[in-house]
Design a protein around this motif. Structure first.
Motif, short mmCIF file in Angstrom:
data_model
loop_
_atom_site.label_atom_id
_atom_site.label_comp_id
_atom_site.label_asym_id
_atom_site.label_seq_id
_atom_site.Cartn_x
_atom_site.Cartn_y
_atom_site.Cartn_z
N CYS A 21 -39.95 47.27 86.84
CA CYS A 21 -40.25 48.92 86.73
C CYS A 21 -39.70 49.89 87.58
N ARG A 22 -38.88 50.95 87.45
CA ARG A 22 -38.44 51.49 88.17
C ARG A 22 -39.08 53.03 88.79
N ILE B 182 -52.10 53.78 80.15
CA ILE B 182 -51.05 53.54 81.29
C ILE B 182 -50.70 55.01 82.20
N HIS B 183 -51.01 54.35 83.61
CA HIS B 183 -50.78 55.43 84.50
C HIS B 183 -49.80 54.84 85.60
N LYS C 294 -45.50 52.40 90.33
CA LYS C 294 -45.29 51.46 89.40
C LYS C 294 -46.30 51.60 87.88
N ALA C 295 -45.80 51.58 87.05
CA ALA C 295 -46.68 51.77 85.60
C ALA C 295 -47.71 50.59 85.79
N CYS D 182 -40.05 51.44 76.79
CA CYS D 182 -39.61 51.36 78.29
C CYS D 182 -38.08 50.99 78.10
N SER D 183 -37.25 52.08 78.87
CA SER D 183 -35.77 51.98 78.79
C SER D 183 -35.17 50.63 79.56
N PHE D 184 -35.90 50.29 80.59
CA PHE D 184 -35.55 49.12 81.32
C PHE D 184 -35.96 47.81 80.58
N GLY D 185 -36.72 47.97 79.68
CA GLY D 185 -37.43 46.42 79.19
C GLY D 185 -38.06 45.86 80.19
N ALA D 186 -38.93 46.73 81.09
CA ALA D 186 -39.69 46.21 82.32
C ALA D 186 -41.07 45.75 81.61
N ILE D 187 -41.55 46.18 80.54
CA ILE D 187 -42.82 45.97 79.98
C ILE D 187 -42.57 44.90 78.88
#
Length: 471
Positions: free
Chosen positions: A116-117, A133-134, A139-140, A157-162
């Motif tokens: 997560c960025r 989500i907050h 960080k989410a 999520c654009s980063f695939g972080a979730i």
């Protein structure tokens, strides 16, 4: 994905082999209580927290091996064996959860990773329908009280972080029949379960398995009963690339079976009968019990499209029963759903795995014995019932139909949803619950890619033999 031989397979087979050996020797009742200790000393260890839990898990695996449900009480194992030895037939649901073996997989379904960025878009926050989500400290963060695990944030999520994570048993079940109970143990919903057996392969702790029927079968063999084995066409290659069907039949007779019949012959008859069946819009097959369960339990409005023909197993069993009402009929194949389908038609069902354990228990080396001549004469199309697309191919030799083969429950579900919506354009829909057809069943011994090649070779060989005999 090729099926791998896992430690779970090795443990289950070791348990089945020991139970089979003791039953053949008439020592099961006398040595049952010591069996968990014996198996532990033979090397089944270091998978659990301590030797006591390891033996407790083995005790439940032995219960399943003698055809009993696993329990959580302190009932002596010998009681389960006594009931097993008195019983001639195992009934009820065959798939069972061993609670003590279940890891209860303490994982969150939705997980925010270190990738997560804290991006400016905050797509995860904006996509969440429950405002769960907050952003906290860059960080989410997911509020578990609000989260409904819909997965929208993971998709956004654009980063695939979730990550959206499922318990392995739940992920393996295409019909949503497995869930987490109040204590997080896996629970099987019988109303949804189609008994495909995918969960027995999917659980990495071996906490889901099946009740074996080796004890009643071996009892009958020991009593010299007139036992008749019906062998599924998926037997090709199951006991080794160089082991012929004639050697498998010889091995079955060494176990004590009086007769052995090929179910592929009945498959030829079923193809003929289905070709004559009236098609009401479209027709679908009845030979795969797990697929048939899928239609009946999840798409009941489509039941009228299911062929009224018996499965090849049931068809052949009914013929044998008419000829010999007192015969003890055993179907041998790759399928767990057959164990439940057969309960009113066949006396017992063995998987190829169970049969292999019986061969080992009796010290029968199939590769070293002389095969017997084959007396049945199925066509290559009857043999082809074992693979995905095989039923369609057999039907196509009798009738010009537009067909579609469905390979695995996921494809079956998609096609049935389209059929339910009236958006399917076929005459015949072939459903196979296992990827690869019966060759990919949970009771097989080898990877379906290998057995498929061997089946093709066997089919071609027997087809050539038929042609030469007809000249």
């Amino acid at each position: 994905m090729p099926r791998l031989l896992t430690e779970i397979d090795k443990i289950r087979r070791q348990v089945l082999t020991e139970v089979a050996r003791l039953t053949f020797q008439g020592k099961l009742l006398r040595e049952a209580e010591e069996l968990p200790y014996k198996l532990y000393d033979q090397g089944i260890r270091n998978y659990r927290c301590c030797q006591f839990k390891e033996r407790a898990v083995l005790k439940e695996r032995i219960r399943l091996a003698v055809g009993e449900d696993p329990t959580q009480d302190r009932e002596p194992l010998v009681n389960a064996v006594i009931r097993s030895l008195k019983r001639d037939k195992i009934k009820g649901s065959m798939l069972r959860v061993i609670d003590i073996a279940c890891d209860r997989c303490p994982i969150d379904a939705i997980l925010v990773t270190d990738a997560c960025r804290n991006c400016v878009a905050h797509n995860c926050v904006n996509s969440c329908p429950k405002k769960a989500i907050h952003i906290l400290n860059g960080k989410a963060v997911i509020d578990k009280e609000k989260c409904v695990e819909c997965g929208m944030c993971a998709k956004a999520c654009s980063f695939g972080a979730i990550l959206q994570v499922q318990r392995p048993c739940e992920r393996s079940c295409q019909v949503g029949a497995i869930s987490s109970g109040e204590d997080r143990h896996a629970v099987i919903n019988e109303e949804k379960c189609v008994t495909c057996g995918a969960c027995t392969v999917g659980c990495p702790f071996g906490a889901i398995s099946y009740k074996s029927e080796i004890v009643p079968v071996i009892k009958k063999l020991n009593d010299n009963a007139h036992s008749i084995a019906l062998v599924a066409p998926a037997v090709a290659g199951q006991f080794g690339r160089s082991v012929s069907l004639g050697q498998v039949i010889a091995g079955l007779k060494d176990l004590g079976f009086k007769e052995v019949k090929e179910v592929a012959v009945a498959a030829d008859d079923i193809a003929n009968l289905e070709a004559d069946e009236e098609i009401n819009g479209w027709l679908t097959n009845s030979c795969c019990p797990a697929y048939k369960n899928l239609v009946e339990k999840h798409f009941p409005q489509l039941k009228e499209h299911v062929s009224h023909q018996l499965s090849p197993m049931a068809y052949l069993a009914s013929k044998v029963r008419k000829e010999d009402p007192n015969a003890f009929i055993v179907f041998i194949g790759p399928c767990l759903a057959k164990k439940e389908e057969a309960q009113d038609l066949v006396d017992a069902v063995l998987t190829f795995e169970e049969l292999a354990c019986m061969f080992v228990a009796k010290d029968i080396n199939l590769a070293a014995i002389e095969g017997v001549p084959l007396t049945d004469n199925p066509s290559k199309y009857g043999l082809g019932f074992a693979k995905s697309g095989g039923v369609s191919a057999a039907l196509g030799t009798h009738k010009d139909v537009k067909s579609k083969a469905l390979n695995g429950l996921a494809e079956c579900k998609t096609a049935l949803l389209l059929a339910k919506a009236g958006k399917i354009d076929v005459d015949f829909l072939e459903g196979m619950a296992c990827v690869g057809g019966c060759l990919g069943g949970p009771g097989t011994l080898v990877d379906s890619n290998l057995s498929h090649k061997i089946l093709e070779t066997e089919s071609a060989s027997r087809d050539q033999k038929q042609e030469s005999q007809s000249k």
